[in-house]
Enzyme design. Structure first.
Site, PDB file in Angstrom:
ATOM      1  N   HIS A 143       0.830  -1.206   0.000  1.00  0.00           N
ATOM      2  CA  HIS A 143       0.000   0.000   0.000  1.00  0.00           C
ATOM      3  C   HIS A 143       0.860   1.251   0.000  1.00  0.00           C
ATOM      4  O   HIS A 143       1.856   1.336   0.712  1.00  0.00           O
ATOM      5  CB  HIS A 143      -0.911   0.010   1.230  1.00  0.00           C
ATOM      6  CG  HIS A 143      -1.710   1.262   1.388  1.00  0.00           C
ATOM      7  ND1 HIS A 143      -1.647   2.070   2.508  1.00  0.00           N
ATOM      8  CD2 HIS A 143      -2.585   1.871   0.552  1.00  0.00           C
ATOM      9  CE1 HIS A 143      -2.441   3.100   2.359  1.00  0.00           C
ATOM     10  NE2 HIS A 143      -3.034   3.014   1.181  1.00  0.00           N
ATOM     11  N   SER A 144       0.486   2.240  -0.815  1.00  0.00           N
ATOM     12  CA  SER A 144       1.024   3.598  -0.749  1.00  0.00           C
ATOM     13  C   SER A 144       2.542   3.620  -0.915  1.00  0.00           C
ATOM     14  O   SER A 144       3.069   3.214  -1.942  1.00  0.00           O
ATOM     15  CB  SER A 144       0.581   4.257   0.560  1.00  0.00           C
ATOM     16  OG  SER A 144       0.834   5.642   0.557  1.00  0.00           O
TER      17      SER A 144
END
Length: 341
Positions: A143-144
């Site tokens: 994620h991210s």
């Protein structure tokens, strides 16, 4: 009470009974919408694990079987392994899932004072994890910030990746030369300030509602209030100075992380090297964090990889935490395709 939360939240996961249809770019899934408020929770057992590294240890939560190589879960900037607490119970049972705290985050060791955080070091960290477990391949859900790092790792070592899932941020962000120079200058000016604060005093402490507010607003309302508890479980420590209050225990030097200083051409070139199985999921209510044209140009190159899939879902930057059923069917289909046993 926070003490009750700290003892029990890792056993609590959620699922709703409300039905909603979610539309994706490639196909459609009709599935249950998960809400964190007034919901029923599923439990998936996990074991806390520790991996030795030269500066201390990496901590993580290992769900499911230990008999086969797991999928590695890697979180975003200033988050922690709790980022996957709601998604982990929805993943297939035939594989384990190892959600890690990155250095300076969660329960993992901080880097020594005098050493700065660099985004490229999180990429080389994956080689350390692989060496420790003696893996010749790696499977990732990222994620991210970690989605960016997974992109870079997949470009540098495509032969080592048998499955990569990226959530919301596709690649290193395009920055002008002026911004790259300013970032270095600001990081260098601020790092000693943060180190002096670490040495001199305990961080500011807050009661529970204040902690939730700071995370909720600090994430620009990306993490729903009811989801904050999953990140706070590994992010806070009790104050020694103020009973009944807690402080954020992540390394404050993370605020001065040296992020990639690539020109816009480098991620585009990296995308040409990625030929491993790769799925990317974009949250439609999240920003692109750069000019859309840079994202689209890289995405067009990624689509030339016959093993690449792209989806869009409704939700914020933390949709995988707030409403995991929106991404779970996509991820599970991808897992069954590339890691069926």
């Amino acid at each position: 009470m926070i003490s009750s939360f700290s003892n029990n939240v890792y056993k609590m996961h959620q699922r709703t009974q409300i039905m909603r249809t979610t539309t994706f770019i490639k196909r459609r899934f009709s599935s249950a919408h998960i809400t964190l408020k007034d919901s029923n929770y599923i439990t998936r057992e996990f074991e806390e694990i520790s991996i030795p590294v030269p500066w201390g240890h990496l901590k993580g939560k290992w769900y499911g079987t230990r008999n086969v190589r797991p999928i590695l879960g890697l979180h975003g900037w200033q988050d922690n392994a709790g980022s996957y607490d709601t998604l982990a119970p929805l993943l297939p049972n035939h594989l384990g899932f190892l959600s890690m705290d990155l250095p300076g985050h969660g329960h993992s060791s901080w880097l020594p004072l005098g050493i700065s955080y660099h985004s490229i070091d999180y990429v080389s960290l994956l080689l350390r994890v692989m060496d420790y477990f003696q893996w010749d391949k790696i499977s990732m859900i990222c994620h991210s910030m970690s989605s960016i790092n997974g992109f870079v790792f997949s470009a540098l070592f495509p032969e080592k990746v048998d499955m990569m899932v990226g959530l919301d941020v596709l690649k290193p962000l395009a920055r002008s030369s002026e911004k790259i120079v300013d970032n270095y200058k600001n990081c260098m000016n601020n790092i000693i300030l943060h180190e002096n604060r670490i040495i001199s005093s305990e961080p500011p402490s807050y009661d529970w509602d204040e902690l939730v507010d700071r995370l909720y607003y600090g994430s620009k309302k990306s993490v729903e209030r009811e989801a904050c508890k999953f990140l706070l479980k590994r992010a806070i420590r009790p104050s020694k100075d103020y009973p009944q209050k807690y402080y954020f225990a992540r390394d404050s030097r993370l605020k001065t992380t040296y992020f990639y200083s690539f020109s816009k051409e480098v991620p585009i070139e990296m995308a040409r090297y990625i030929n491993c199985p790769y799925v990317f999921i974009k949250a439609l209510q999240a920003p692109y964090y750069e000019s859309r044209q840079h994202f689209d140009k890289t995405l067009d190159i990624m689509k030339q990889n016959p093993h690449f899939e792209y989806y869009e879902v409704e939700g914020t930057h933390h949709v995988h935490l707030n409403d995991p059923i929106k991404v779970a069917p996509i991820i599970n289909s991808f897992i069954h395709k590339w890691r069926p046993s």
